[in-house]
Write a protein that holds these residues in place. Structure first.
Motif, short mmCIF file in Angstrom:
data_model
loop_
_atom_site.label_atom_id
_atom_site.label_comp_id
_atom_site.label_asym_id
_atom_site.label_seq_id
_atom_site.Cartn_x
_atom_site.Cartn_y
_atom_site.Cartn_z
N ALA A 1 0.82 -1.19 -0.03
CA ALA A 1 -0.21 -0.14 0.17
C ALA A 1 0.84 1.15 0.26
CB ALA A 1 -1.04 0.24 1.21
N LEU A 2 2.55 1.11 0.70
CA LEU A 2 3.10 2.66 0.43
C LEU A 2 3.53 2.38 -0.34
CD1 LEU A 2 3.94 4.75 2.38
CD2 LEU A 2 5.73 2.83 3.01
N LEU A 3 4.20 1.68 -1.08
CA LEU A 3 4.62 1.06 -2.15
C LEU A 3 4.24 1.43 -3.15
CD1 LEU A 3 7.31 0.64 0.22
CD2 LEU A 3 8.37 -0.54 -2.15
N ASP A 4 2.74 1.13 -3.78
CA ASP A 4 2.15 1.11 -4.77
C ASP A 4 1.12 1.95 -4.39
OD1 ASP A 4 4.14 -0.47 -5.88
OD2 ASP A 4 3.31 -2.49 -4.73
N GLY A 5 0.52 2.32 -3.35
CA GLY A 5 -1.04 2.34 -3.49
C GLY A 5 -0.55 3.85 -2.46
N ASN A 6 0.31 4.39 -2.34
CA ASN A 6 0.31 5.56 -1.37
C ASN A 6 0.30 6.98 -2.50
OD1 ASN A 6 2.12 8.47 -0.36
ND2 ASN A 6 1.56 6.86 1.15
N ARG A 7 -0.51 7.68 -2.86
CA ARG A 7 -0.48 8.75 -3.84
C ARG A 7 1.04 9.40 -3.80
NH1 ARG A 7 -5.45 12.89 -2.22
NH2 ARG A 7 -6.38 10.77 -2.33
N GLY B 1 8.69 7.50 -7.65
CA GLY B 1 8.07 6.24 -8.20
C GLY B 1 10.38 5.67 -8.39
N PRO B 2 10.14 4.88 -9.69
CA PRO B 2 11.28 3.94 -9.84
C PRO B 2 12.78 5.28 -10.39
CG PRO B 2 9.32 2.78 -10.31
CD PRO B 2 8.51 4.33 -9.91
N TYR B 3 11.73 5.65 -11.44
CA TYR B 3 13.08 7.16 -12.41
C TYR B 3 13.26 7.30 -11.01
CZ TYR B 3 14.37 10.59 -15.57
OH TYR B 3 15.22 11.39 -16.39
N HIS B 4 12.50 8.49 -9.92
CA HIS B 4 13.16 9.25 -9.50
C HIS B 4 13.80 8.99 -8.47
CE1 HIS B 4 9.82 11.40 -11.29
NE2 HIS B 4 10.76 12.45 -10.71
N ARG C 1 15.62 6.08 -8.47
CA ARG C 1 16.86 5.81 -9.01
C ARG C 1 17.87 6.66 -9.21
NH1 ARG C 1 14.45 2.84 -12.54
NH2 ARG C 1 14.50 4.05 -13.90
N ARG C 2 17.87 8.01 -9.11
CA ARG C 2 17.86 9.42 -9.55
C ARG C 2 18.49 10.22 -7.74
NH1 ARG C 2 15.99 7.26 -12.89
NH2 ARG C 2 16.88 7.90 -15.74
N LYS C 3 17.57 9.74 -6.89
CA LYS C 3 17.84 10.27 -5.62
C LYS C 3 16.70 11.70 -6.02
CE LYS C 3 19.53 5.98 -4.29
NZ LYS C 3 19.02 5.67 -5.51
N VAL C 4 16.01 12.12 -6.42
CA VAL C 4 15.47 13.07 -6.99
C VAL C 4 14.17 13.29 -6.54
CG1 VAL C 4 14.69 15.01 -8.86
CG2 VAL C 4 16.73 13.25 -8.95
N ILE C 5 13.71 14.85 -5.75
CA ILE C 5 12.43 14.98 -4.46
C ILE C 5 11.97 16.10 -4.66
CG2 ILE C 5 13.22 14.22 -2.26
CD1 ILE C 5 10.91 12.41 -1.99
N ALA D 1 13.51 4.08 2.24
CA ALA D 1 13.86 4.81 3.69
C ALA D 1 14.85 4.57 3.07
CB ALA D 1 13.89 3.77 4.78
N GLN D 2 15.91 4.18 2.60
CA GLN D 2 17.67 4.08 2.30
C GLN D 2 17.07 5.23 1.14
OE1 GLN D 2 19.78 4.00 3.24
NE2 GLN D 2 21.27 4.84 1.96
N ASP D 3 16.53 5.35 0.18
CA ASP D 3 16.71 6.13 -1.25
C ASP D 3 16.06 7.38 -1.00
OD1 ASP D 3 17.23 3.68 -2.67
OD2 ASP D 3 15.24 3.41 -3.76
N LEU D 4 14.96 7.42 0.16
CA LEU D 4 14.09 8.88 0.49
C LEU D 4 15.35 9.57 1.14
CD1 LEU D 4 12.07 9.69 0.47
CD2 LEU D 4 11.07 8.94 2.30
N SER D 5 16.54 8.26 2.30
CA SER D 5 17.01 9.49 2.73
C SER D 5 18.24 10.29 2.08
CB SER D 5 17.90 8.37 3.94
OG SER D 5 19.06 9.47 4.68
N GLU D 6 19.10 8.98 0.76
CA GLU D 6 19.36 10.13 0.37
C GLU D 6 19.23 11.05 -0.61
OE1 GLU D 6 21.37 6.62 -2.10
OE2 GLU D 6 21.85 5.31 -0.24
#
Length: 508
Positions: free
Chosen positions: A382-388, A395-398, A400-404, A462-467
């Motif tokens: 629900a968090l990875l696939d259903g959270n808006r 998503g996967p593109y961002h 991989r590039r650690k962009v947010i 969590a790791q991708d978000l932190s980076e």
């Protein structure tokens, strides 16, 4: 109390080829088996038996020691549970034939399932296994020699040559090996009767079975784990076996491990229906035709399969099935008795997930496994696939590039860390509970199969978000953007029924 049961022997099967319990847990659970109506155990040791000499390589890393086997037998006697050991002697020989030292005895070279019945060394191997098991089980009335699902029989080179001879058939080949094994058991241990699974015998012609001499040597165990078991068909099979000369027969049901190779929770209603059908078979067949019933509890479908339901998870199903056999059916009295024995407030056979832990040995494992099985994957999904927020801005593109977008970190990160902490605490509790009952390799396997995949997805997020959030320092640094990031201003100002911002609901 047991007068209404057509089964004099009610045998609980312990399948030790996966997640074998520590002896300390068996000491807790055997009294419960007895209280629920069991009076015997079918112990399928496989690689948990302490083989010696040239068979020592068959031992699993945490195989029971001889003293532990004696302790298990002592505990069984204390709780009035007669022990029937089981050793595979034909099919399901993977735990033996996987070893290089015995690979040359395979029926088909690339498959470790089935023993080559043409080799004299094969019978010597089986005889040695039987004798070592009997040495620690002196005086047992029955020894189960397996012989089910003998896959690839007749497909080896020796068998193909043998089958070219007149009158030879796969059925004769099977019966010849069964006769040799049973004869060895009876010659060395004349007071012990061999049992065997019936599936290889079911379709054999009556005259072939009769002339083989096998019916005078063994007692077949008719197994069927279906909720819609064909009662009439089973009665006809019993009559066929009786005509062939089998003096006694057994039934075999299942209380767990028969509804899916990767099943984690036991569907009680399915297994109860299976047992109610077996009661109908016993009543419809000749009086006293069935010596007893084996309630199988498979832990793996074969030696190389994954774990299915752990023993503590299957205890409510076992309790309901045993009590139903004892009372001759399922009733309010059975329900009340099971609730009392298990310490469960209210039992629902169609949805036992609402019952809570129960106070029986291993009840905490059942409660924790239910949490993992019902909610871990779904909450992470629900968090990875259903959270808006995740789907729309990370998503996967961002990832991989650690962009947010910096605002999104505030919306996503607290929920991710909260969910990770909640599951981390529960999994630590589950691991500790499992270690009290099982050996480390079984605990590791169950967690790797059922917990780690979802936790690793969550930890990866969590790791991708932190980076991705790291560049947003107090100095106001921004990350290098590898792609367009169009937010149309501050997304938190966009209102509407489809764009209402708020903390995500992560888990029930």
């Amino acid at each position: 109390m047991s007068g209404s049961s057509p089964f004099g022997m009610r045998v609980v099967h312990l399948d030790l080829k996966g997640a074998p319990p520590k002896v300390s847990y068996l000491s807790e659970i055997f009294p419960l088996f007895h209280a629920l109506g069991a009076n015997a155990l079918l112990i399928e040791y496989e690689d948990m038996f302490p083989y010696e000499g040239h068979l020592k390589l068959l031992r699993a890393k945490h195989a029971y020691s001889p003293s532990e086997i004696r302790e298990i037998l002592h505990l069984a006697r204390q709780n009035e549970l007669e022990v029937i050991p089981l050793v595979q002697t034909f099919g399901h020989m993977e735990f033996v034939l996987k070893h290089d030292a015995f690979a040359h005895l395979r029926e088909v070279a690339i498959f470790p399932n089935t023993l080559n019945p043409h080799e004299a060394e094969s019978l010597a191997l089986v005889g040695a296994m039987v004798d070592q098991i009997m040495e620690l089980h002196r005086g047992v009335r029955w020894l189960h020699i397996g012989c089910d699902e003998v896959y690839y029989l007749g497909e080896g080179e020796s068998s193909r040559q043998w089958l070219q001879q007149e009158h030879n058939s796969k059925a004769r080949l099977c019966l010849s090996h069964v006769r040799a094994v049973a004869s060895h058991v009876l010659a060395r241990h004349p007071t012990t009767t061999p049992l065997l699974w019936d599936d290889m015998l079911r379709d054999m012609p009556e005259d072939l079975l009769e002339e083989s001499g096998v019916p005078q040597l063994v007692e077949p165990v008719l197994w069927d784990y279906g909720a819609d078991l064909d009662v009439h068909g089973k009665v006809l099979l019993m009559e066929k076996f009786r005509k062939c000369g089998f003096p006694r027969q057994w039934a075999a049901s299942a209380f767990k491990g028969a509804t899916g190779a990767h099943q984690a929770l036991t569907p009680i209603e399915h297994h109860l229906r299976n047992h109610l059908q077996w009661l109908r078979v016993a009543w419809a067949g000749p009086a006293g035709a069935l010596q007893g019933i084996v309630l199988t509890g498979w832990q793996r479908y074969d030696h190389f399969a994954v774990l299915c339901e752990l023993l503590p998870v299957g205890i409510p199903s076992l309790a309901i099935c045993l009590q139903s056999l004892l009372q001759g059916g399922f009733s309010d009295e059975v329900k009340d008795r099971v609730e009392s024995c298990l310490g469960v407030a209210s039992l629902d056979i169609t949805d036992f997930t609402r019952e809570g832990a129960g106070s029986f040995p291993g009840g905490d494992i059942l409660a924790l496994v239910m949490q993992v099985s019902l909610y871990l994957r779904s909450s992470v999904g629900a968090l990875l696939d259903g959270n808006r927020y995740v789907a729309g801005w990370f998503g996967p593109y961002h990832r991989r590039r650690k962009v947010i977008h910096p605002v999104m970190v505030q919306h996503i990160q607290p929920g991710v860390l909260s969910l990770l902490a909640r599951w981390g605490t529960l999994v630590q509790e589950l691991e500790a509970a499992l270690k009290r009952v099982f050996f480390p390799d079984a605990v590791e396997e169950w967690l790797e199969e059922n917990v780690h995949p979802s936790l690793q997805r969550l930890q990866g997020l969590a790791q991708d978000l932190s980076e991705a959030a790291a560049p947003f320092s107090p100095a106001g640094q921004r990350p290098d953007q590898a792609g367009p990031l169009r937010t149309h201003g501050d997304p938190t100002t966009r209102q509407g029924p489809e764009n209402t911002w708020g903390p995500p609901t992560l888990m029930p």
